[in-house]
Design a protein around this motif. Structure first.
Motif: not given
Length: 419
Positions: A345-346, A290-291, A351-352
């Motif tokens: 990836i979770h 998430c980046n 949950k991510s």
């Protein structure tokens, strides 16, 4: 001697007087040739003793040598063992044993005229590819049916038997048994019994008759007032074309519903028309931690599907989730009722923060059916997460699932039930 003559025996028939016409009833093609009634290959009336004097229209082959008997088929008869594999329903590939793959399409079948048993492995009048499929058998190397339960991704081995308008049919006492490793068999018969569909497979596996494939005389050509399948529709009207028909599947009781009958010229199949397209996508994007978004780590898994009709197996109304006949697809097609991505990836099953991008929407609005309300979905893949949301009436099921890579799919067969 008066009007009485000596007994004359021709083909087993006694003529007692000169005034009597002596009916000649050859029992096989060799006798037909011996009597000088035919010298060329062709269709002739024969009277096999096992049929108690009933005449059957038989093709006599090799009349210049040793004659043999065949039954001419007026409709498609054949089978297909595709070069496909999907061992645990986690994505299609090639068969684990490609050499077993092949197909057969029969225009005539070899018949032992003494017993009326069919030699399903005679391909004299069959078009074949790869390893020929015997008449009356079906097989594939597609999936594992654990514990005798049909796998969620179904079966691909299909064979059709159709003796409509030949005057003959398979003995209705004939049954089929599954063969091979972790096999499964579905045998569907038309109301008249003249059309039989075999849907069988395993890893590798299939089905075959438990005894000889024996033909008997058809007692009547019935018209099925309430057709249970597209095969019944075809038997009622040989010229029936692809289109919408009201069927009354046994699985629905006395309830009739509209189905789309496809492939009516050869092997009829049932589809349920969807009032609105049902779509899914596996996008070609990734955002591992998430980046920041990039392309997917596995672009080859990306694709989409938009279904306007879904294939159902009429016997129990389960959906063939990987039939894309009436679907618009891009990239790698998304199976019906499945969602996945390679987006994020979770960790630890949580949950991510950037969520999932894989989605699929099942929508049966305006139809007679809904998805079995007891059906559940489970996540698969590496560090996956799933969200499954259903409307209160069960008409709409929204799937949002993904992983690195991962997704969600039905835990069992995706079956339709009446709304």
């Amino acid at each position: 001697m008066g009007k009485w003559l000596c007994l004359v025996i021709l083909a087993g028939i006694m003529c007692l007087t000169a005034a009597e016409m002596c009916p000649v009833r050859p029992v096989n093609c060799a006798e037909l040739k011996e009597l000088g009634m035919a010298t060329e290959d062709g269709e002739y009336d024969l009277y096999p003793p096992i049929l108690n004097g009933e005449a059957v229209f038989i093709y006599c082959h090799n009349m210049t040598g040793t004659p043999v008997e065949y039954l001419t088929l007026l409709n498609y008869n054949g089978g297909n063992h595709p070069n496909l594999g999907n061992k645990n329903c986690n994505g299609e590939g090639v068969s684990p044993i490609p050499a077993n793959s092949g197909s057969s399409s029969f225009s005539k079948i070899r018949v032992d005229i003494t017993t009326m048993e069919v030699d399903g492995a005679d391909y004299t009048f069959a078009e074949t590819t790869g390893k020929p499929i015997p008449w009356g058998q079906a097989a594939d190397c597609y999936s594992i049916h654990y514990g005798g339960n049909k796998s969620p991704c179904g079966i691909k081995g299909l064979s059709v038997i159709d003796t409509t308008d030949t005057g003959l049919m398979l003995d209705p006492s004939i049954t089929w048994q599954k063969t091979g490793w972790n096999g499964f068999a579905e045998v569907t018969k038309s109301t008249t019994g003249q059309t039989i569909s075999l849907l069988c497979g395993g890893w590798c596996g299939g089905c075959k008759a438990t005894g000889p494939l024996k033909l008997i005389v058809t007692t009547t050509d019935l018209i099925t007032a309430s057709p249970t399948s597209c095969m019944d529709v075809k038997e009622n009207d040989f010229w029936a074309e692809d289109g919408d028909y009201v069927l009354f599947p046994d699985s629905l009781g006395d309830q009739g519903s509209t189905f789309y009958c496809h492939n009516m010229a050869t092997a009829p199949q049932e589809y349920v028309p969807l009032s609105v397209p049902n779509t899914g996508q596996h996008p070609n994007i990734g955002n591992r931690n998430c980046n920041g978004e990039t392309t997917s780590p596995k672009p080859e898994l990306s694709g989409s599907s938009s279904f306007t009709k879904i294939r159902v197996h009429i016997k129990n109304m389960d959906v063939d989730r990987t039939d894309y006949t009436f679907a618009t697809t891009t990239g790698k097609p998304v199976p019906y009722g499945e969602a996945s991505d390679c987006y994020s990836i979770h960790y630890g099953g949580n949950k991510s923060s950037c969520g999932m991008k894989g989605d699929f929407t099942i929508d049966t609005t305006g139809m007679d059916f809904v998805i079995d309300p007891t059906l559940t979905w489970s996540a698969f893949g590496w560090n996956p997460f799933e969200e499954v949301n259903k409307t209160s009436n069960g008409r709409i099921v929204s799937l949002h699932c993904g992983g690195w890579c991962g997704g969600c799919r039905p835990d069992s067969l995706l079956t339709l039930s009446l709304a």
